[in-house]
Design a protein around this motif. Structure first.
Motif, mmCIF file in Angstrom:
data_model
loop_
_atom_site.group_PDB
_atom_site.id
_atom_site.type_symbol
_atom_site.label_atom_id
_atom_site.label_comp_id
_atom_site.label_asym_id
_atom_site.label_seq_id
_atom_site.Cartn_x
_atom_site.Cartn_y
_atom_site.Cartn_z
ATOM 1 N N VAL A 11 9.422 31.985 14.475
ATOM 2 C CA VAL A 11 10.467 31.720 13.400
ATOM 3 C C VAL A 11 11.003 33.154 13.547
ATOM 4 O O VAL A 11 10.537 34.268 13.715
ATOM 5 N N ARG A 12 12.580 32.932 13.469
ATOM 6 C CA ARG A 12 13.153 34.077 13.122
ATOM 7 C C ARG A 12 13.834 34.524 11.995
ATOM 8 O O ARG A 12 14.121 33.862 11.127
ATOM 9 N N LEU A 13 13.004 35.631 11.586
ATOM 10 C CA LEU A 13 13.344 36.426 10.246
ATOM 11 C C LEU A 13 14.793 36.932 10.654
ATOM 12 O O LEU A 13 15.276 37.540 11.350
ATOM 13 N N LYS A 14 15.595 37.083 9.051
ATOM 14 C CA LYS A 14 16.276 38.791 8.749
ATOM 15 C C LYS A 14 16.485 39.266 7.710
ATOM 16 O O LYS A 14 15.357 39.258 6.605
ATOM 17 N N VAL A 15 15.801 41.389 8.379
ATOM 18 C CA VAL A 15 14.602 41.976 7.565
ATOM 19 C C VAL A 15 15.564 43.170 7.415
ATOM 20 O O VAL A 15 16.403 43.313 8.790
ATOM 21 N N TRP A 16 15.952 43.808 6.671
ATOM 22 C CA TRP A 16 16.371 44.985 6.243
ATOM 23 C C TRP A 16 15.793 45.701 4.728
ATOM 24 O O TRP A 16 14.739 44.956 4.156
ATOM 25 N N PHE A 17 15.174 46.783 4.888
ATOM 26 C CA PHE A 17 13.916 47.654 3.969
ATOM 27 C C PHE A 17 15.690 48.404 3.982
ATOM 28 O O PHE A 17 16.450 49.172 4.070
ATOM 29 N N ASP A 18 15.080 48.980 1.801
ATOM 30 C CA ASP A 18 15.732 49.601 1.453
ATOM 31 C C ASP A 18 15.305 51.125 1.175
ATOM 32 O O ASP A 18 15.809 51.754 0.759
ATOM 33 N N HIS A 19 14.014 51.246 1.252
ATOM 34 C CA HIS A 19 13.558 51.844 1.345
ATOM 35 C C HIS A 19 12.846 52.998 2.445
ATOM 36 O O HIS A 19 12.331 52.162 3.126
ATOM 37 N N THR A 20 12.391 53.596 2.794
ATOM 38 C CA THR A 20 11.752 54.493 3.771
ATOM 39 C C THR A 20 10.354 54.702 3.340
ATOM 40 O O THR A 20 10.031 54.273 2.253
ATOM 41 N N HIS A 47 3.138 38.076 6.849
ATOM 42 C CA HIS A 47 3.454 38.926 5.193
ATOM 43 C C HIS A 47 4.331 40.123 5.938
ATOM 44 O O HIS A 47 3.986 40.936 6.248
ATOM 45 N N MET A 48 5.324 40.617 5.069
ATOM 46 C CA MET A 48 5.230 41.952 5.602
ATOM 47 C C MET A 48 6.120 42.936 4.067
ATOM 48 O O MET A 48 6.075 42.157 3.580
ATOM 49 N N HIS A 49 5.755 43.780 4.436
ATOM 50 C CA HIS A 49 5.519 44.754 3.063
ATOM 51 C C HIS A 49 6.950 45.521 2.772
ATOM 52 O O HIS A 49 7.490 45.581 3.992
ATOM 53 N N GLY A 50 7.646 45.848 1.878
ATOM 54 C CA GLY A 50 8.510 46.544 1.615
ATOM 55 C C GLY A 50 10.023 45.845 1.607
ATOM 56 O O GLY A 50 10.942 46.607 1.705
ATOM 57 N N THR A 51 9.666 44.494 2.236
ATOM 58 C CA THR A 51 11.320 43.790 2.144
ATOM 59 C C THR A 51 11.347 42.308 1.458
ATOM 60 O O THR A 51 9.928 41.379 1.618
ATOM 61 N N GLN A 52 11.927 42.101 1.328
ATOM 62 C CA GLN A 52 12.512 40.528 0.872
ATOM 63 C C GLN A 52 13.307 40.069 1.947
ATOM 64 O O GLN A 52 14.349 40.150 2.463
ATOM 65 N N PHE A 53 12.679 39.104 2.595
ATOM 66 C CA PHE A 53 13.613 38.512 4.395
ATOM 67 C C PHE A 53 14.595 37.106 3.942
ATOM 68 O O PHE A 53 14.039 36.600 3.225
ATOM 69 N N LEU A 54 15.708 37.013 5.245
ATOM 70 C CA LEU A 54 15.255 35.268 5.050
ATOM 71 C C LEU A 54 14.897 34.649 6.465
ATOM 72 O O LEU A 54 14.863 35.458 7.077
ATOM 73 N N VAL A 55 14.778 33.411 5.763
ATOM 74 C CA VAL A 55 14.001 32.889 7.453
ATOM 75 C C VAL A 55 14.994 32.783 7.795
ATOM 76 O O VAL A 55 15.899 31.414 7.042
ATOM 77 N N VAL A 56 15.241 32.602 9.023
ATOM 78 C CA VAL A 56 17.077 32.304 9.904
ATOM 79 C C VAL A 56 16.330 31.276 10.591
ATOM 80 O O VAL A 56 17.341 30.192 10.701
ATOM 81 N N SER A 57 15.660 30.562 11.471
ATOM 82 C CA SER A 57 15.438 29.487 11.372
ATOM 83 C C SER A 57 14.120 29.307 12.661
ATOM 84 O O SER A 57 13.078 30.708 12.081
ATOM 85 N N ARG A 58 13.540 27.968 12.575
ATOM 86 C CA ARG A 58 11.965 28.073 12.731
ATOM 87 C C ARG A 58 12.038 27.257 14.388
ATOM 88 O O ARG A 58 12.868 26.102 14.258
ATOM 89 N N ASN A 59 11.289 27.175 15.500
ATOM 90 C CA ASN A 59 12.112 27.413 16.266
ATOM 91 C C ASN A 59 13.505 26.410 16.857
ATOM 92 O O ASN A 59 14.217 25.870 17.741
ATOM 93 N N GLY A 60 14.226 27.193 16.871
ATOM 94 C CA GLY A 60 16.105 27.386 16.816
ATOM 95 C C GLY A 60 16.250 26.463 15.776
ATOM 96 O O GLY A 60 17.595 26.385 15.632
#
Ligand code: C2O
Ligand code: CU
Ligand code: CU
Length: 478
Positions: A429-438, A394-407
């Motif tokens: 698991v590869r995620l695409k992560v960005w944050f809108d707030h500091t 789990h990550m705080h502060g973001t909603q991420f995209l799941v890119v892949s699982r073991n490719g």
């Protein structure tokens, strides 16, 4: 196409060290499913909503006989449900009427860390009130509020500190989805507890560093619930609110259902299932169509072979609404050029759990990411002890995209925004992560005892134009 399996690695279900507590069907009489009431705002205008959320201790009638000592938000157990309308500004008084310090963490909410976010660095001491304000700036979703003081998140959530926060928006409101809260739009908070002497819970007695479990399913704080279905379609907002339990959900006769949303809101397309596994803190919104069920029959929701909720189907008006093939536009920003792929490793079991080979340090910043940058995170579960277990990352502060699982492609219901993803042993698991707030944000395993046990780290999201410093708590100064 209809998906008929759970996708996760079957060998990694549950735990294999002898500590696993199987669910058992309660022997007490069935009772009506509790529906957490909607929290009444203190004040509301076209642009602003004011709430008071009070963490309090109380007693709840869960079983016949003695009441159980429980904690809750604005009620004795769990909480009243908050509604956050997109675009509005929320003003919330966070009041602690408990005998110990707590924090108010908005799981999945896109707000600045670490104070508004409410992780470990935002303590509210007994008798005190903290005030937060934020603008709701994300699509409609099922989020939740839970306690997050380090290292007693797990114990406080076990005592009952978990509530729902529903983000609403105009797009979702116009879709042909059930929208009547408590009637055809129903939350199901899935938890489990063990009842001891005099119907009490005893966290210490049940303690297991791989996650505390109990044999009794507790659904919205109800033991052995039924729900009276009065509409053809029912929307269930499922939340795995258990400390460590995975739920492997299916209905009697393998009645199919359609998942329309995950943690961060609507899926791009509805996905049909007969079986669905949720790991800790994950949410899924599903539409169940009772059109082929004869009124008078009961449809049962199970986890494995243990009944969780009995849906007693009554007469209903035929409902011919058809979901659109496409539910929502997914953001999919390009990865910022020249950024190395971040690596995060969850390892160990029991007391040896770690994130990147380290135990959590409240005053240590483990990583930095520039606000607005879009980066790939490779999250690995190296855990092969005792066959390993699924760690919900789990990550705080973001909603991420799941890119892949073991490719390989993510699971069919992982194409929407998520804040928690189950990682199988030996998987990256590869995620695409960005944050809108500091801010400073935690990321961790959401098996709550793993989180408290140190399988957690924190990232500073910075703006190079506006450097900030943060007052980070540590265990001693709490
Ligand atoms: Cu749901 Cu750090 O938490
Ligand atoms: Cu969170
Ligand atoms: Cu874990």
């Amino acid at each position: 196409s209809l998906n008929t399996d759970y996708f996760f690695d079957e060998a990694a279900y549950n735990t294999h060290d002898g500590g696993y507590v199987p669910l058992a069907e309660p022997k007490t009489p069935q009772q009506a499913l509790r529906i957490p009431p909607l929290l009444k705002p203190d004040k509301e205008t076209a642009t602003d909503t004011y709430y008071t959320v009070e963490a309090q201790a109380g007693e709840t009638q869960l079983l016949p006989g003695k009441k159980t000592k429980t904690w809750g938000y604005n009620t004795s157990l769990l909480g009243q449900t908050l509604v956050f309308a997109q675009g509005k500004t929320m003003h919330i008084d966070l009041k602690n009427s408990l005998p110990e310090l707590t924090t108010f963490h908005w799981h999945g909410l896109n707000v600045p860390g670490p104070y508004t976010d409410g992780g470990c660095h935002a303590p509210v001491y007994p008798g005190q009130t903290r005030h937060i304000d934020f603008k709701v700036d994300q699509p409609a979703a099922t989020l939740w509020l839970h306690a997050h003081p380090c290292p007693s998140t797990a114990e406080q959530v076990w005592k009952g500190l978990a509530a729902l926060a529903l983000v609403t928006d105009d797009h979702e409101a116009q879709l042909p989805l059930p929208h009547t809260y408590g009637v055809d739009d129903v939350p199901l908070i899935l938890q489990d507890r063990r009842f001891h002497e005099d119907n009490q819970w005893d966290y210490e007695a049940d303690y297991d560093p791989d996650g505390v479990q109990g044999p009794t399913p507790l659904i919205n704080g109800t033991v052995n619930p039924y729900f009276d279905v009065t509409t053809q379609r029912l929307r269930l907002r499922l939340l795995d609110g258990a400390n460590r339990r995975e739920w492997r959900l299916h209905f009697s006769h393998d009645l199919p259902f359609t998942q329309v949303a995950s943690d961060g809101g609507l899926l791009p397309e509805p996905v049909a299932f007969t079986h669905l596994m949720l790991t800790c803190a994950e949410r899924a919104e599903i539409i169940v169509d009772f059109g082929d069920v004869t009124p008078g029959e009961t449809v049962t929701l199970y986890s494995d072979d243990v009944p969780l909720v009995r849906f007693r189907v009554h007469e209903f008006t035929p409902d011919t609404a058809v979901l659109p093939e496409h539910l929502v536009e997914m953001p999919n920003p390009d990865v910022t050029p020249d950024m190395p792929i971040r690596k995060v490793v969850m390892s160990g079991m029991d007391e040896t759990v770690m994130m990147d080979g380290k135990k959590f340090g409240m005053q240590r910043i483990d990583a930095k990411q520039q606000v607005g940058n879009v980066e790939l995170w490779d999250v690995t579960n190296t855990n092969d002890m005792e066959g390993g277990m699924v760690h919900p990352f789990h990550m705080h502060g973001t909603q991420f995209l799941v890119v892949s699982r073991n490719g390989r492609a993510p699971y069919p219901n992982e194409h929407g925004l998520k804040d928690t993803v189950g990682v199988n042993p030996g998987e990256t698991v590869r995620l695409k992560v960005w944050f809108d707030h500091t801010g400073v944000y935690m990321y961790h395993c959401h098996i709550l005892e793993h989180e408290d046990g140190g399988m957690m780290a924190q990232i500073e999201v910075f703006d190079p134009q506006h450097p900030k410093t943060y007052k980070l708590m540590d265990m001693e100064t709490l």
